[in-house]
Design a protein around this motif. Structure first.
Motif, mmCIF file in Angstrom:
data_model
loop_
_atom_site.group_PDB
_atom_site.id
_atom_site.type_symbol
_atom_site.label_atom_id
_atom_site.label_comp_id
_atom_site.label_asym_id
_atom_site.label_seq_id
_atom_site.Cartn_x
_atom_site.Cartn_y
_atom_site.Cartn_z
ATOM 1 N N GLY A 33 -9.764 18.656 -5.515
ATOM 2 C CA GLY A 33 -9.380 19.997 -5.930
ATOM 3 C C GLY A 33 -8.339 20.631 -5.038
ATOM 4 N N ASP A 34 -7.703 19.830 -4.182
ATOM 5 C CA ASP A 34 -6.670 20.335 -3.281
ATOM 6 C C ASP A 34 -5.287 20.125 -3.887
ATOM 7 O OD1 ASP A 34 -8.394 21.131 -1.196
ATOM 8 O OD2 ASP A 34 -8.552 19.068 -0.492
ATOM 9 N N PRO A 35 -4.297 20.893 -3.437
ATOM 10 C CA PRO A 35 -2.930 20.709 -3.946
ATOM 11 C C PRO A 35 -2.303 19.446 -3.368
ATOM 12 C CG PRO A 35 -2.943 22.336 -2.197
ATOM 13 C CD PRO A 35 -4.387 22.015 -2.482
ATOM 14 N N VAL A 36 -1.166 19.059 -3.922
ATOM 15 C CA VAL A 36 -0.471 17.878 -3.416
ATOM 16 C C VAL A 36 0.016 18.164 -2.000
ATOM 17 C CG1 VAL A 36 0.236 17.129 -5.707
ATOM 18 C CG2 VAL A 36 1.722 18.635 -4.396
ATOM 19 N N PRO A 37 0.063 17.147 -1.156
ATOM 20 C CA PRO A 37 0.493 17.364 0.227
ATOM 21 C C PRO A 37 1.996 17.591 0.328
ATOM 22 C CG PRO A 37 0.159 15.039 -0.169
ATOM 23 C CD PRO A 37 -0.305 15.753 -1.409
ATOM 24 N N GLU A 38 2.390 18.240 1.401
ATOM 25 C CA GLU A 38 3.803 18.440 1.698
ATOM 26 C C GLU A 38 4.121 17.748 3.017
ATOM 27 O OE1 GLU A 38 4.260 22.655 1.815
ATOM 28 O OE2 GLU A 38 4.322 22.871 -0.366
ATOM 29 N N TYR A 39 5.364 17.349 3.182
ATOM 30 C CA TYR A 39 5.771 16.650 4.396
ATOM 31 C C TYR A 39 6.969 17.372 5.010
ATOM 32 C CZ TYR A 39 2.831 12.962 2.495
ATOM 33 O OH TYR A 39 1.759 12.258 1.994
ATOM 34 N N GLU A 40 6.883 17.638 6.300
ATOM 35 C CA GLU A 40 7.989 18.296 6.980
ATOM 36 C C GLU A 40 8.425 17.469 8.182
ATOM 37 O OE1 GLU A 40 6.767 22.155 8.298
ATOM 38 O OE2 GLU A 40 5.684 21.396 10.046
ATOM 39 N N LEU A 41 9.716 17.441 8.400
ATOM 40 C CA LEU A 41 10.272 16.707 9.534
ATOM 41 C C LEU A 41 10.027 17.510 10.802
ATOM 42 C CD1 LEU A 41 11.936 14.251 10.480
ATOM 43 C CD2 LEU A 41 13.990 15.644 10.116
ATOM 44 N N VAL A 42 9.352 16.901 11.765
ATOM 45 C CA VAL A 42 9.022 17.577 13.018
ATOM 46 C C VAL A 42 10.065 17.286 14.086
ATOM 47 C CG1 VAL A 42 7.313 17.790 14.865
ATOM 48 C CG2 VAL A 42 6.562 17.505 12.498
ATOM 49 N N ALA A 43 10.494 16.028 14.150
ATOM 50 C CA ALA A 43 11.459 15.651 15.181
ATOM 51 C C ALA A 43 12.145 14.349 14.801
ATOM 52 C CB ALA A 43 10.757 15.497 16.532
ATOM 53 N N ALA A 88 2.206 9.151 8.127
ATOM 54 C CA ALA A 88 1.488 10.426 8.170
ATOM 55 C C ALA A 88 0.389 10.450 7.105
ATOM 56 C CB ALA A 88 2.460 11.586 7.959
ATOM 57 N N ALA A 89 0.709 9.931 5.920
ATOM 58 C CA ALA A 89 -0.283 9.875 4.843
ATOM 59 C C ALA A 89 -1.428 8.938 5.213
ATOM 60 C CB ALA A 89 0.381 9.420 3.547
ATOM 61 N N GLU A 124 0.834 -1.195 0.000
ATOM 62 C CA GLU A 124 0.000 0.000 0.000
ATOM 63 C C GLU A 124 0.872 1.250 0.000
ATOM 64 O OE1 GLU A 124 -4.140 -0.016 1.899
ATOM 65 O OE2 GLU A 124 -2.906 -1.159 3.283
ATOM 66 N N ASP A 125 0.627 2.124 -0.947
ATOM 67 C CA ASP A 125 1.350 3.386 -1.048
ATOM 68 C C ASP A 125 0.398 4.487 -0.599
ATOM 69 O OD1 ASP A 125 2.761 5.629 -1.669
ATOM 70 O OD2 ASP A 125 3.246 5.049 -3.715
ATOM 71 N N HIS A 126 0.414 4.775 0.699
ATOM 72 C CA HIS A 126 -0.522 5.749 1.253
ATOM 73 C C HIS A 126 -0.278 7.144 0.691
ATOM 74 C CE1 HIS A 126 -1.838 2.651 3.975
ATOM 75 N NE2 HIS A 126 -0.647 2.540 4.507
ATOM 76 N N LYS A 127 0.978 7.477 0.414
ATOM 77 C CA LYS A 127 1.286 8.808 -0.107
ATOM 78 C C LYS A 127 0.651 9.023 -1.478
ATOM 79 C CE LYS A 127 5.341 10.622 0.266
ATOM 80 N NZ LYS A 127 6.811 10.816 0.157
ATOM 81 N N SER A 128 0.761 8.029 -2.347
ATOM 82 C CA SER A 128 0.172 8.159 -3.684
ATOM 83 C C SER A 128 -1.347 8.215 -3.608
ATOM 84 C CB SER A 128 0.608 6.986 -4.566
ATOM 85 O OG SER A 128 1.999 7.027 -4.800
ATOM 86 N N THR A 129 -1.921 7.364 -2.749
ATOM 87 C CA THR A 129 -3.377 7.358 -2.597
ATOM 88 C C THR A 129 -3.868 8.700 -2.075
ATOM 89 O OG1 THR A 129 -3.383 4.981 -2.149
ATOM 90 C CG2 THR A 129 -5.328 6.230 -1.467
ATOM 91 N N LEU A 130 -3.170 9.251 -1.085
ATOM 92 C CA LEU A 130 -3.554 10.548 -0.532
ATOM 93 C C LEU A 130 -3.472 11.633 -1.595
ATOM 94 C CD1 LEU A 130 -4.273 12.386 1.860
ATOM 95 C CD2 LEU A 130 -1.821 12.553 2.356
ATOM 96 N N GLN A 131 -2.403 11.624 -2.373
ATOM 97 C CA GLN A 131 -2.245 12.645 -3.409
ATOM 98 C C GLN A 131 -3.365 12.562 -4.441
ATOM 99 O OE1 GLN A 131 1.726 13.306 -4.910
ATOM 100 N NE2 GLN A 131 0.979 13.642 -6.992
ATOM 101 N N GLU A 132 -3.719 11.342 -4.849
ATOM 102 C CA GLU A 132 -4.789 11.169 -5.836
ATOM 103 C C GLU A 132 -6.123 11.667 -5.293
ATOM 104 O OE1 GLU A 132 -4.661 7.048 -6.712
ATOM 105 O OE2 GLU A 132 -2.811 7.164 -7.876
ATOM 106 N N ILE A 133 -6.399 11.354 -4.028
ATOM 107 C CA ILE A 133 -7.672 11.764 -3.438
ATOM 108 C C ILE A 133 -7.726 13.279 -3.252
ATOM 109 C CG2 ILE A 133 -8.997 11.688 -1.281
ATOM 110 C CD1 ILE A 133 -8.431 8.709 -1.163
ATOM 111 N N LEU A 134 -6.629 13.870 -2.825
ATOM 112 C CA LEU A 134 -6.599 15.324 -2.657
ATOM 113 C C LEU A 134 -6.800 16.030 -3.994
ATOM 114 C CD1 LEU A 134 -3.686 15.747 -0.084
ATOM 115 C CD2 LEU A 134 -6.108 16.220 0.306
ATOM 116 N N GLN A 135 -6.168 15.519 -5.031
ATOM 117 C CA GLN A 135 -6.329 16.130 -6.348
ATOM 118 C C GLN A 135 -7.764 15.994 -6.836
ATOM 119 O OE1 GLN A 135 -3.086 14.097 -8.411
ATOM 120 N NE2 GLN A 135 -1.862 15.959 -8.358
ATOM 121 N N ALA A 136 -8.400 14.859 -6.517
ATOM 122 C CA ALA A 136 -9.800 14.672 -6.902
ATOM 123 C C ALA A 136 -10.702 15.658 -6.168
ATOM 124 C CB ALA A 136 -10.241 13.239 -6.600
#
Length: 232
Positions: free
Chosen positions: A176-186, A222-223, A162-174
């Motif tokens: 109308g949202d932009p692609v997600p960004e990931y930042e290192l918190v700790a 996170a995705a 399962e590629d959660h990042k790809s699935t999330l990106q596809e759903i967000l684009q569907a």
């Protein structure tokens, strides 16, 4: 049914590869209970009963396809693969590819609270549409569509990861949202057992966080958590 609605459903027929004898069955598959509750004339004419039927139809067809693909394979492995292929996230992604979110009939309250962006409703609609295919065209129509939908996954020699990042990106684009960004918190722990925490952001706002023993693993987690939140 209005001419505009009929035109929308006829266009969906082309994507489904089936011409409905009774188009109202397809319309019902895309009608949420909140809409039916607001219209007395449509009381009870929503897609929840079809979701139940569609879930069973998809399960049967996938079991049949997996058995034919590997007649002597282990039951546990095939059950696990079937569960992964027909997971809510998988069905929501396929619903988006078919354009089902835009075709959902929702009640005013559900629409106002963002129901059209709930991926759980997308997956439910996908199951209901499979049920509509079964009711209108029989098992042959449902089997033909499901076989085509999952053909690429079934041709893979091993169970897909399962590629959660790809699935999330596809759903967000569907949505109308932009692609997600990931930042290192700790990051913490010894060098040989470093643990990372990553935050998933959309439009600069935090959607979810995830942890893992690599940055990639943390991003996937996170995705995955973001998908769970979107499912509402």
């Amino acid at each position: 049914m209005t001419p505009a609605r009929e035109a929308q459903l006829r266009a969906l027929e082309d994507r489904l590869g089936h011409r409905f004898e009774d188009l109202s069955v397809l319309d019902r598959a895309l009608t949420h209970s909140s809409r039916a509750n607001e219209e007395p004339a449509a009381a009870g004419r929503h897609n929840e009963p079809l979701e139940f039927l569609g879930d069973s139809v998809i399960g049967f067809v996938m079991a049949d396809l997996l058995h034919r693909r590997d007649p002597d394979g282990r039951e546990g492995a095939k059950s696990k693969l079937r569960g992964q292929l027909v997971s809510a996230r998988s069905l929501a992604r396929r619903a988006a590819e078919l354009g089902l979110p835009d075709l959902l009939l929702l009640g005013r309250g559900e629409e106002k609270t963002g129901g059209r962006k709930k991926t759980a409703l997308w997956a439910d609609a996908y199951e209901a549409v499979i049920a509509a295919l079964y009711l209108d065209g029989g098992l042959e129509a449902a089997h033909r569509f499901v076989s085509a939908e999952f053909a690429a996954d079934l041709e893979r020699p091993a169970m897909p990861t399962e590629d959660h990042k790809s699935t999330l990106q596809e759903i967000l684009q569907a949505r109308g949202d932009p692609v997600p960004e990931y930042e290192l918190v700790a990051e913490e722990g010894p060098d040989h057992r470093r643990r990372f925490r990553v935050r998933c952001l959309v439009r600069g706002e935090a959607l979810a966080e995830g942890e893992g023993f690599s940055k990639k693993q943390a991003q996937q987690e996170a995705a995955r958590n973001a998908l769970a939140r979107l499912a509402g």
